[in-house]
Motif scaffolding. Structure first.
Motif, PDB file in Angstrom:
ATOM      1  N   GLU A  32      -9.397  -2.529  -4.888  1.00 29.49           N
ATOM      2  CA  GLU A  32      -8.400  -2.830  -3.864  1.00 29.49           C
ATOM      3  C   GLU A  32      -7.261  -1.812  -3.922  1.00 29.49           C
ATOM      4  O   GLU A  32      -6.860  -1.393  -5.008  1.00 29.49           O
ATOM      5  CB  GLU A  32      -7.827  -4.232  -4.083  1.00 29.49           C
ATOM      6  N   PRO A  33      -6.720  -1.439  -2.757  1.00 29.07           N
ATOM      7  CA  PRO A  33      -5.567  -0.541  -2.765  1.00 29.07           C
ATOM      8  C   PRO A  33      -4.344  -1.236  -3.364  1.00 29.07           C
ATOM      9  O   PRO A  33      -4.241  -2.462  -3.327  1.00 29.07           O
ATOM     10  CB  PRO A  33      -5.335  -0.214  -1.294  1.00 29.07           C
ATOM     11  N   PRO A  34      -3.412  -0.475  -3.903  1.00 28.57           N
ATOM     12  CA  PRO A  34      -2.216  -1.077  -4.489  1.00 28.57           C
ATOM     13  C   PRO A  34      -1.354  -1.763  -3.416  1.00 28.57           C
ATOM     14  O   PRO A  34      -1.461  -1.461  -2.220  1.00 28.57           O
ATOM     15  CB  PRO A  34      -1.477   0.109  -5.107  1.00 28.57           C
ATOM     16  N   PRO A  35      -0.464  -2.685  -3.841  1.00 33.04           N
ATOM     17  CA  PRO A  35       0.374  -3.420  -2.879  1.00 33.04           C
ATOM     18  C   PRO A  35       1.242  -2.515  -2.001  1.00 33.04           C
ATOM     19  O   PRO A  35       1.451  -2.815  -0.827  1.00 33.04           O
ATOM     20  CB  PRO A  35       1.242  -4.300  -3.772  1.00 33.04           C
ATOM     21  N   ILE A  36       1.721  -1.402  -2.546  1.00 32.57           N
ATOM     22  CA  ILE A  36       2.569  -0.506  -1.738  1.00 32.57           C
ATOM     23  C   ILE A  36       1.775   0.061  -0.567  1.00 32.57           C
ATOM     24  O   ILE A  36       2.298   0.231   0.536  1.00 32.57           O
ATOM     25  CB  ILE A  36       3.188   0.624  -2.600  1.00 32.57           C
ATOM     26  N   LEU A  37       0.490   0.320  -0.791  1.00 34.74           N
ATOM     27  CA  LEU A  37      -0.344   0.840   0.296  1.00 34.74           C
ATOM     28  C   LEU A  37      -0.603  -0.238   1.346  1.00 34.74           C
ATOM     29  O   LEU A  37      -0.651   0.055   2.541  1.00 34.74           O
ATOM     30  CB  LEU A  37      -1.663   1.371  -0.272  1.00 34.74           C
TER      31      LEU A  37
END
Length: 108
Positions: free
Chosen positions: A34-39
Motif C-alpha cells: 500500500e502507498p504511504p498515507p501522505i501519498l
C-alpha cells in the motif's frame, strides 16, 4: 542551427525512456504494498486544489467594469461545472466549457 538526424533520434529515444521510467516508477514501487498515507492525502486533495488555483488564475484578469462585464467567463465556468456534474467526465467538461467560451466570446 539544426541538429543532425542521429542526434535528434537519440534525444527522442532518451526522452521516451525517461518519460516511460517516470510513469512506471510508482507502479513498480507500490506493486505489492500500500502507498504511504501522505501519498493517499496527495491523491485525494491535490487535484481539487489545482482546479481551484486554475479557476482563480483564469478569472483574475476579468474586468467587470467593461462590456461584456465578465459574463462570457462566468457563463463558461457555469457550463463547465454543470457539464462535469452531469457527465462526471473531465474531458467533456473541459472541452465543452472551452468551446462554449470561444463561441460566446466571438458572438459578444
Amino acid at each position: 542551427m539544426t541538429m543532425p538526424l542521429p542526434q535528434v533520434l537519440i534525444a527522442v529515444a532518451v526522452s521516451a525512456v525517461i518519460t516511460l521510467s517516470c510513469r512506471a516508477f510508482p507502479f513498480v514501487i507500490f506493486a505489492r504494498k500500500e502507498p504511504p498515507p501522505i501519498l493517499r492525502f496527495v491523491e485525494k486533495y491535490i487535484p481539487p486544489m489545482i482546479i481551484a488555483i486554475l479557476v482563480v488564475y483564469c478569472m483574475k484578469d476579468i474586468d467587470f467594469a467593461v462590456k461584456p462585464f465578465g459574463l462570457t467567463h462566468l457563463a463558461a465556468l457555469v457550463v463547465t461545472v454543470l457539464l462535469h456534474l452531469w457527465k462526471r467526465n473531465s474531458m467533456i467538461s473541459i472541452f465543452g466549457g472551452t468551446i462554449f467560451f470561444m463561441v460566446l466570446d466571438k458572438l459578444l
